[in-house]
Scaffold this motif. Structure first.
Motif, PDB file in Angstrom:
ATOM      1  N   HIS A  56       0.678   6.881  93.203  1.00  0.00           N
ATOM      2  CA  HIS A  56       1.461   5.689  92.862  1.00  0.00           C
ATOM      3  C   HIS A  56       0.549   4.570  92.343  1.00  0.00           C
ATOM      4  CE1 HIS A  56       4.621   2.680  93.023  1.00  0.00           C
ATOM      5  NE2 HIS A  56       3.799   1.921  93.719  1.00  0.00           N
ATOM      6  N   VAL A  57      -0.544   4.318  93.065  1.00  0.00           N
ATOM      7  CA  VAL A  57      -1.478   3.255  92.666  1.00  0.00           C
ATOM      8  C   VAL A  57      -2.093   3.566  91.303  1.00  0.00           C
ATOM      9  CG1 VAL A  57      -3.727   2.229  93.211  1.00  0.00           C
ATOM     10  CG2 VAL A  57      -1.962   2.401  94.972  1.00  0.00           C
ATOM     11  N   LYS A  58      -2.485   4.812  91.099  1.00  0.00           N
ATOM     12  CA  LYS A  58      -3.074   5.176  89.803  1.00  0.00           C
ATOM     13  C   LYS A  58      -2.055   5.027  88.671  1.00  0.00           C
ATOM     14  CE  LYS A  58      -7.025   7.748  91.326  1.00  0.00           C
ATOM     15  NZ  LYS A  58      -7.727   9.009  91.429  1.00  0.00           N
ATOM     16  N   GLU A  59      -0.790   5.298  88.948  1.00  0.00           N
ATOM     17  CA  GLU A  59       0.257   5.092  87.940  1.00  0.00           C
ATOM     18  C   GLU A  59       0.410   3.604  87.623  1.00  0.00           C
ATOM     19  OE1 GLU A  59       3.029   5.392  85.096  1.00  0.00           O
ATOM     20  OE2 GLU A  59       1.835   7.042  85.910  1.00  0.00           O
ATOM     21  N   LYS A  60       0.366   2.764  88.655  1.00  0.00           N
ATOM     22  CA  LYS A  60       0.467   1.309  88.451  1.00  0.00           C
ATOM     23  C   LYS A  60      -0.746   0.793  87.681  1.00  0.00           C
ATOM     24  CE  LYS A  60       4.426   0.656  90.151  1.00  0.00           C
ATOM     25  NZ  LYS A  60       5.501   0.324  89.226  1.00  0.00           N
ATOM     26  N   ILE A  61      -1.921   1.338  87.964  1.00  0.00           N
ATOM     27  CA  ILE A  61      -3.124   0.960  87.222  1.00  0.00           C
ATOM     28  C   ILE A  61      -2.965   1.362  85.758  1.00  0.00           C
ATOM     29  CG2 ILE A  61      -5.590   1.452  86.902  1.00  0.00           C
ATOM     30  CD1 ILE A  61      -5.790   1.608  89.988  1.00  0.00           C
ATOM     31  N   ARG A  62      -2.470   2.560  85.526  1.00  0.00           N
ATOM     32  CA  ARG A  62      -2.246   3.048  84.157  1.00  0.00           C
ATOM     33  C   ARG A  62      -1.276   2.116  83.423  1.00  0.00           C
ATOM     34  NH1 ARG A  62      -4.450   4.619  80.392  1.00  0.00           N
ATOM     35  NH2 ARG A  62      -5.482   6.232  81.569  1.00  0.00           N
ATOM     36  N   GLU A  63      -0.191   1.704  84.083  1.00  0.00           N
ATOM     37  CA  GLU A  63       0.781   0.794  83.464  1.00  0.00           C
ATOM     38  C   GLU A  63       0.133  -0.533  83.104  1.00  0.00           C
ATOM     39  OE1 GLU A  63       4.124   0.380  86.128  1.00  0.00           O
ATOM     40  OE2 GLU A  63       4.605   2.522  86.001  1.00  0.00           O
ATOM     41  N   LEU A  64      -0.692  -1.070  84.000  1.00  0.00           N
ATOM     42  CA  LEU A  64      -1.366  -2.342  83.732  1.00  0.00           C
ATOM     43  C   LEU A  64      -2.349  -2.194  82.575  1.00  0.00           C
ATOM     44  CD1 LEU A  64      -1.813  -5.302  84.444  1.00  0.00           C
ATOM     45  CD2 LEU A  64      -3.450  -4.554  86.199  1.00  0.00           C
ATOM     46  N   VAL A  65      -3.127  -1.119  82.582  1.00  0.00           N
ATOM     47  CA  VAL A  65      -4.086  -0.871  81.492  1.00  0.00           C
ATOM     48  C   VAL A  65      -3.347  -0.742  80.159  1.00  0.00           C
ATOM     49  CG1 VAL A  65      -5.656   0.878  80.538  1.00  0.00           C
ATOM     50  CG2 VAL A  65      -5.937   0.104  82.897  1.00  0.00           C
ATOM     51  N   ASP A  66      -2.274   0.030  80.155  1.00  0.00           N
ATOM     52  CA  ASP A  66      -1.500   0.203  78.917  1.00  0.00           C
ATOM     53  C   ASP A  66      -0.971  -1.139  78.416  1.00  0.00           C
ATOM     54  OD1 ASP A  66      -1.981   2.927  78.980  1.00  0.00           O
ATOM     55  OD2 ASP A  66       0.030   3.453  79.716  1.00  0.00           O
ATOM     56  N   TYR A  67      -0.496  -1.969  79.331  1.00  0.00           N
ATOM     57  CA  TYR A  67       0.036  -3.280  78.944  1.00  0.00           C
ATOM     58  C   TYR A  67      -1.071  -4.173  78.373  1.00  0.00           C
ATOM     59  CZ  TYR A  67       2.425  -7.752  79.137  1.00  0.00           C
ATOM     60  OH  TYR A  67       2.962  -8.979  78.799  1.00  0.00           O
ATOM     61  N   LEU A  68      -2.210  -4.191  79.051  1.00  0.00           N
ATOM     62  CA  LEU A  68      -3.318  -5.034  78.578  1.00  0.00           C
ATOM     63  C   LEU A  68      -3.928  -4.503  77.292  1.00  0.00           C
ATOM     64  CD1 LEU A  68      -4.976  -5.867  82.000  1.00  0.00           C
ATOM     65  CD2 LEU A  68      -3.496  -7.342  80.616  1.00  0.00           C
ATOM     66  N   ASP A  69      -3.739  -3.210  77.014  1.00  0.00           N
ATOM     67  CA  ASP A  69      -4.244  -2.611  75.778  1.00  0.00           C
ATOM     68  C   ASP A  69      -3.305  -2.804  74.584  1.00  0.00           C
ATOM     69  OD1 ASP A  69      -6.683  -1.758  76.694  1.00  0.00           O
ATOM     70  OD2 ASP A  69      -6.065   0.313  77.057  1.00  0.00           O
ATOM     71  N   GLU A  70      -2.126  -3.360  74.825  1.00  0.00           N
ATOM     72  CA  GLU A  70      -1.233  -3.639  73.698  1.00  0.00           C
ATOM     73  C   GLU A  70      -1.943  -4.606  72.749  1.00  0.00           C
ATOM     74  OE1 GLU A  70       2.606  -4.955  75.071  1.00  0.00           O
ATOM     75  OE2 GLU A  70       3.016  -3.038  76.031  1.00  0.00           O
ATOM     76  N   PRO A  71      -1.734  -4.461  71.434  1.00  0.00           N
ATOM     77  CA  PRO A  71      -2.509  -5.226  70.447  1.00  0.00           C
ATOM     78  C   PRO A  71      -2.618  -6.734  70.693  1.00  0.00           C
ATOM     79  CG  PRO A  71      -1.191  -3.569  69.349  1.00  0.00           C
ATOM     80  CD  PRO A  71      -0.786  -3.545  70.801  1.00  0.00           C
ATOM     81  N   LEU A  72      -1.522  -7.413  70.971  1.00  0.00           N
ATOM     82  CA  LEU A  72      -1.591  -8.864  71.170  1.00  0.00           C
ATOM     83  C   LEU A  72      -2.409  -9.208  72.410  1.00  0.00           C
ATOM     84  CD1 LEU A  72      -0.845 -11.737  70.382  1.00  0.00           C
ATOM     85  CD2 LEU A  72       1.281 -11.453  71.674  1.00  0.00           C
ATOM     86  N   ASN A  73      -2.182  -8.471  73.493  1.00  0.00           N
ATOM     87  CA  ASN A  73      -2.919  -8.734  74.729  1.00  0.00           C
ATOM     88  C   ASN A  73      -4.400  -8.414  74.565  1.00  0.00           C
ATOM     89  OD1 ASN A  73      -0.513  -9.510  75.914  1.00  0.00           O
ATOM     90  ND2 ASN A  73      -0.114  -7.473  76.728  1.00  0.00           N
ATOM     91  N   LYS A  74      -4.678  -7.310  73.902  1.00  0.00           N
ATOM     92  CA  LYS A  74      -6.075  -6.924  73.664  1.00  0.00           C
ATOM     93  C   LYS A  74      -6.790  -7.990  72.825  1.00  0.00           C
ATOM     94  CE  LYS A  74      -8.718  -2.845  72.835  1.00  0.00           C
ATOM     95  NZ  LYS A  74      -8.584  -1.496  73.286  1.00  0.00           N
ATOM     96  N   LYS A  75      -6.082  -8.524  71.840  1.00  0.00           N
ATOM     97  CA  LYS A  75      -6.650  -9.576  70.980  1.00  0.00           C
ATOM     98  C   LYS A  75      -6.979 -10.822  71.813  1.00  0.00           C
ATOM     99  CE  LYS A  75      -5.744 -12.145  66.763  1.00  0.00           C
ATOM    100  NZ  LYS A  75      -4.815 -12.383  65.660  1.00  0.00           N
ATOM    101  N   LYS A  76      -6.092 -11.174  72.737  1.00  0.00           N
ATOM    102  CA  LYS A  76      -6.351 -12.328  73.607  1.00  0.00           C
ATOM    103  C   LYS A  76      -7.590 -12.088  74.459  1.00  0.00           C
ATOM    104  CE  LYS A  76      -1.591 -13.986  73.981  1.00  0.00           C
ATOM    105  NZ  LYS A  76      -0.467 -14.246  74.896  1.00  0.00           N
TER     106      LYS A  76
END
Length: 171
Positions: A56-76
């Motif tokens: 569960h924790v690794k899935e939540k980490i994956r979700e957070l990483v994926d979100y932060l890797d989105e282009p706009l967030n990554k650019k920030k």
């Protein structure tokens, strides 16, 4: 103005209540703490003792990483990496929660008591005058023993910290 806390990126993945706050909150995360998320995902080492909790924790980490890797967030985030101690524009994580990534520089003032990520957490907390939020009692004890001038809250006291009118008591 949102209440500000300094914490590790993994805390946002592990503790869902950090994203569901009654008041606006900003979490400042050292960039090296963000990099740890990728290490956790790549590692075969369990983060939790229970296999179901670990998945569960690794899935939540994956979700957070994926979100932060989105282009706009990554650019920030990349914007903060151009200068030491730069802080990224905030990234919305929930309705009342946002994250800023800090390009902290470990200058090793606490090297004998703390690892590099812990040192950066302490330095960001001092620099931003924001309390540190952790789930590690031994880190809290080491902060007290080393007389580091930061305010620190255990995750169990998070609701109290959010509801407190001000943060004037320093350890």
């Amino acid at each position: 103005m949102p209440k500000q806390f300094v914490t590790e990126a993994v805390m946002l993945a592990i503790y869902g209540e950090l994203l569901l706050t009654p008041v606006p909150v900003e979490y400042m995360i050292p960039y090296t703490s963000l990099l740890e998320l990728y290490e956790f995902l790549a590692s075969d080492e369990p983060l939790m003792s229970n296999n179901e909790d670990d998945n569960h924790v690794k899935e939540k980490i994956r979700e957070l990483v994926d979100y932060l890797d989105e282009p706009l967030n990554k650019k920030k985030i990349q914007k903060a990496l151009n200068m030491p101690w730069a802080k990224s524009p905030y990234i919305l994580i929930g309705e009342s929660t946002r994250v800023s990534v800090v390009n902290a520089m470990d200058t090793a003032p606490y090297g004998e008591f703390f690892d590099p990520v812990e040192t950066e957490l302490l330095l960001v907390s001092q620099r931003e005058q924001a309390p540190l939020l952790t789930d590690q009692p031994e880190l809290i004890h080491r902060i007290i023993d080393a007389s580091v001038p930061v305010q620190v809250f255990d995750i169990d006291d998070f609701q109290f910290a959010v509801e407190a009118d001000n943060f004037t008591h320093h350890i």
